[in-house]
Write a protein that holds these residues in place. Sequence first.
Motif, mmCIF file in Angstrom:
data_model
loop_
_atom_site.group_PDB
_atom_site.id
_atom_site.type_symbol
_atom_site.label_atom_id
_atom_site.label_comp_id
_atom_site.label_asym_id
_atom_site.label_seq_id
_atom_site.Cartn_x
_atom_site.Cartn_y
_atom_site.Cartn_z
ATOM 1 N N ALA A 241 0.833 -1.207 0.000
ATOM 2 C CA ALA A 241 0.000 0.000 0.000
ATOM 3 C C ALA A 241 0.870 1.260 0.000
ATOM 4 O O ALA A 241 0.518 2.266 -0.626
ATOM 5 C CB ALA A 241 -0.923 -0.017 1.209
ATOM 6 N N PHE A 242 2.003 1.213 0.697
ATOM 7 C CA PHE A 242 2.979 2.311 0.692
ATOM 8 C C PHE A 242 3.459 2.556 -0.734
ATOM 9 O O PHE A 242 3.455 3.693 -1.234
ATOM 10 C CB PHE A 242 4.131 1.922 1.610
ATOM 11 N N ALA A 243 3.847 1.492 -1.402
ATOM 12 C CA ALA A 243 4.328 1.601 -2.781
ATOM 13 C C ALA A 243 3.236 2.132 -3.702
ATOM 14 O O ALA A 243 3.490 2.966 -4.579
ATOM 15 C CB ALA A 243 4.835 0.247 -3.262
ATOM 16 N N ALA A 244 2.002 1.655 -3.503
ATOM 17 C CA ALA A 244 0.886 2.096 -4.330
ATOM 18 C C ALA A 244 0.626 3.585 -4.134
ATOM 19 O O ALA A 244 0.365 4.321 -5.100
ATOM 20 C CB ALA A 244 -0.365 1.285 -3.989
ATOM 21 N N ALA A 245 0.688 4.036 -2.875
ATOM 22 C CA ALA A 245 0.435 5.441 -2.587
ATOM 23 C C ALA A 245 1.462 6.342 -3.271
ATOM 24 O O ALA A 245 1.113 7.366 -3.867
ATOM 25 C CB ALA A 245 0.465 5.665 -1.073
ATOM 26 N N ILE A 246 2.736 5.944 -3.210
ATOM 27 C CA ILE A 246 3.796 6.727 -3.839
ATOM 28 C C ILE A 246 3.678 6.681 -5.362
ATOM 29 O O ILE A 246 3.836 7.694 -6.053
ATOM 30 C CB ILE A 246 5.171 6.210 -3.370
ATOM 31 N N GLU A 247 3.415 5.502 -5.890
ATOM 32 C CA GLU A 247 3.279 5.346 -7.340
ATOM 33 C C GLU A 247 2.162 6.230 -7.874
ATOM 34 O O GLU A 247 2.271 6.817 -8.960
ATOM 35 C CB GLU A 247 2.999 3.875 -7.657
ATOM 36 N N GLU A 248 1.087 6.358 -7.109
ATOM 37 C CA GLU A 248 -0.044 7.174 -7.527
ATOM 38 C C GLU A 248 0.236 8.672 -7.380
ATOM 39 O O GLU A 248 -0.072 9.461 -8.277
ATOM 40 C CB GLU A 248 -1.272 6.806 -6.690
ATOM 41 N N TYR A 249 0.836 9.072 -6.236
ATOM 42 C CA TYR A 249 0.939 10.497 -5.934
ATOM 43 C C TYR A 249 2.150 11.179 -6.561
ATOM 44 O O TYR A 249 2.089 12.374 -6.876
ATOM 45 C CB TYR A 249 0.970 10.717 -4.417
ATOM 46 N N LEU A 250 3.224 10.446 -6.760
ATOM 47 C CA LEU A 250 4.460 11.056 -7.245
ATOM 48 C C LEU A 250 4.270 11.869 -8.527
ATOM 49 O O LEU A 250 4.776 13.002 -8.616
ATOM 50 C CB LEU A 250 5.533 9.978 -7.437
ATOM 51 N N PRO A 251 3.546 11.368 -9.528
ATOM 52 C CA PRO A 251 3.360 12.177 -10.736
ATOM 53 C C PRO A 251 2.510 13.424 -10.487
ATOM 54 O O PRO A 251 2.619 14.414 -11.212
ATOM 55 C CB PRO A 251 2.648 11.216 -11.701
ATOM 56 N N GLN A 252 1.664 13.378 -9.460
ATOM 57 C CA GLN A 252 0.780 14.508 -9.170
ATOM 58 C C GLN A 252 1.444 15.568 -8.293
ATOM 59 O O GLN A 252 0.997 16.717 -8.257
ATOM 60 C CB GLN A 252 -0.475 14.017 -8.431
ATOM 61 N N ALA A 253 2.492 15.166 -7.587
ATOM 62 C CA ALA A 253 3.060 16.019 -6.543
ATOM 63 C C ALA A 253 3.494 17.407 -7.016
ATOM 64 O O ALA A 253 3.171 18.404 -6.355
ATOM 65 C CB ALA A 253 4.220 15.299 -5.859
ATOM 66 N N PRO A 254 4.228 17.544 -8.139
ATOM 67 C CA PRO A 254 4.670 18.893 -8.527
ATOM 68 C C PRO A 254 3.518 19.883 -8.711
ATOM 69 O O PRO A 254 3.582 21.008 -8.198
ATOM 70 C CB PRO A 254 5.415 18.650 -9.846
ATOM 71 N N SER A 255 2.478 19.470 -9.401
ATOM 72 C CA SER A 255 1.341 20.377 -9.601
ATOM 73 C C SER A 255 0.582 20.598 -8.302
ATOM 74 O O SER A 255 0.079 21.700 -8.038
ATOM 75 C CB SER A 255 0.397 19.839 -10.683
ATOM 76 N N ASP A 256 0.511 19.560 -7.473
ATOM 77 C CA ASP A 256 -0.190 19.697 -6.204
ATOM 78 C C ASP A 256 0.550 20.649 -5.271
ATOM 79 O O ASP A 256 -0.065 21.440 -4.553
ATOM 80 C CB ASP A 256 -0.362 18.326 -5.542
ATOM 81 N N MET A 257 1.880 20.596 -5.271
ATOM 82 C CA MET A 257 2.651 21.510 -4.433
ATOM 83 C C MET A 257 2.424 22.963 -4.865
ATOM 84 O O MET A 257 2.339 23.863 -4.023
ATOM 85 C CB MET A 257 4.140 21.164 -4.483
ATOM 86 N N LYS A 258 2.303 23.213 -6.161
ATOM 87 C CA LYS A 258 2.024 24.567 -6.652
ATOM 88 C C LYS A 258 0.643 25.029 -6.177
ATOM 89 O O LYS A 258 0.462 26.186 -5.764
ATOM 90 C CB LYS A 258 2.093 24.605 -8.175
ATOM 91 N N ARG A 259 -0.325 24.129 -6.254
ATOM 92 C CA ARG A 259 -1.686 24.452 -5.821
ATOM 93 C C ARG A 259 -1.714 24.775 -4.323
ATOM 94 O O ARG A 259 -2.318 25.766 -3.898
ATOM 95 C CB ARG A 259 -2.604 23.267 -6.122
ATOM 96 N N LEU A 260 -1.029 23.959 -3.531
ATOM 97 C CA LEU A 260 -1.033 24.153 -2.083
ATOM 98 C C LEU A 260 -0.228 25.379 -1.673
ATOM 99 O O LEU A 260 -0.562 26.043 -0.684
ATOM 100 C CB LEU A 260 -0.506 22.899 -1.390
#
Length: 379
Positions: A241-260
């Motif tokens: 589940a740890f691996a799944a969470a990272i695999e899912e979120y990593l591509p989203q992180a740069p845009s999400d960090m800009k939004r936050l």
Amino acid sequence: MIYFDYSATTPMSSYALETYNRVATDFFANSRSLHNHGLESDDILSLSRKTIADALHVNSNEIYFTGSGSEATFLSLTGLAFSHQQKGKTIITTEGEHHSVLQAMNYLKNFGFTILFVPVNEFGQVTIEQLASTITQDTILVSIAHANSEIGTVQDLQALGSFLADNDILFHSDCVQTFGKLPIPIDVLTSISITAHKCYGPKGVGAAYLNKQVPWSSFLHGTTHESGFRAGTVNVPGIAAFAAAIEEYLPQAPSDMKRLLAFRNKVVDEFKGNRHIYFEGHPTERLPFHISLRISGIEGQLAMLEFNRKGFAISTGSACRVGESAPPRTLISLGRKHHEAHELIRITFGRYTTEDEVIKFIKAFKQILLEFKGFDGSE
């Protein structure tokens, strides 16, 4: 209740939860068992290890799973210290580290290690000059967190790590707050600690990276799990589940960090001109989703309870410090007085935070200021 305490923990993503349920149901066997079921669990473990390793751009055999980020920190620091004590017995860290680092340091003192605290600047950052002045001839290891969980300041690990490498000193970093969110300069680090529950995975799962070129010692001798790094049957469903969470979120992180970051700026811009409110940590070199502030004359715990009454979950600092009467060590290390340090509150956003929630928070903040201080934040 609106949740603004993502630095304490994050909710599991649906994908991570589905992965956990499936692996727990279909691949429940002990990964060390030699029958087919065990071999299938071991395959899941290997794939998960590769996912975490790929996220860090390291080799799979440099990743060791643990029961938490705190355990990863303790085992990494003690394993490196004991393995290299023939070269020296001085270790350097900061006063504002996570308590798991300080616990490891206190433990190592019992074995003759000397612990030195490097001073930080007004933002909680370690400079090369400060580090150079603290290093002694027998310094073997330095541990500095990538980002401070209480004030949000991000350290320049690249510069610090390059300097330490030139001086042949090992470098560990607690990267719990940054893994999956900000780039980690792994090439200058000997070891890092990470955890699943800060990046939308399950609680009770962490990992350590240890450079395969650097020797380390097992804390419990004779242990075979995780190549001797940690004892106990491996939590394969949690790790998957740890691996799944990272695999899912990593591509989203740069845009999400800009939004936050935009949400953070919205709050800061609303209150930064007020003489009763003090923002802590570096203004730009910091976690983009993190706000650390003090309201002059209002204890952080009281402010937190008032926000809770108005439907917002925030914190007064690290969740691992709940129950302690002492003020946040980070603020004391910055020179804040005890009553000032007790004023700290922390607001942290995450992937499920919306702009509407941030606007509601600003309104609630103004109401609290009006009720307790007689002004609405526009002064």
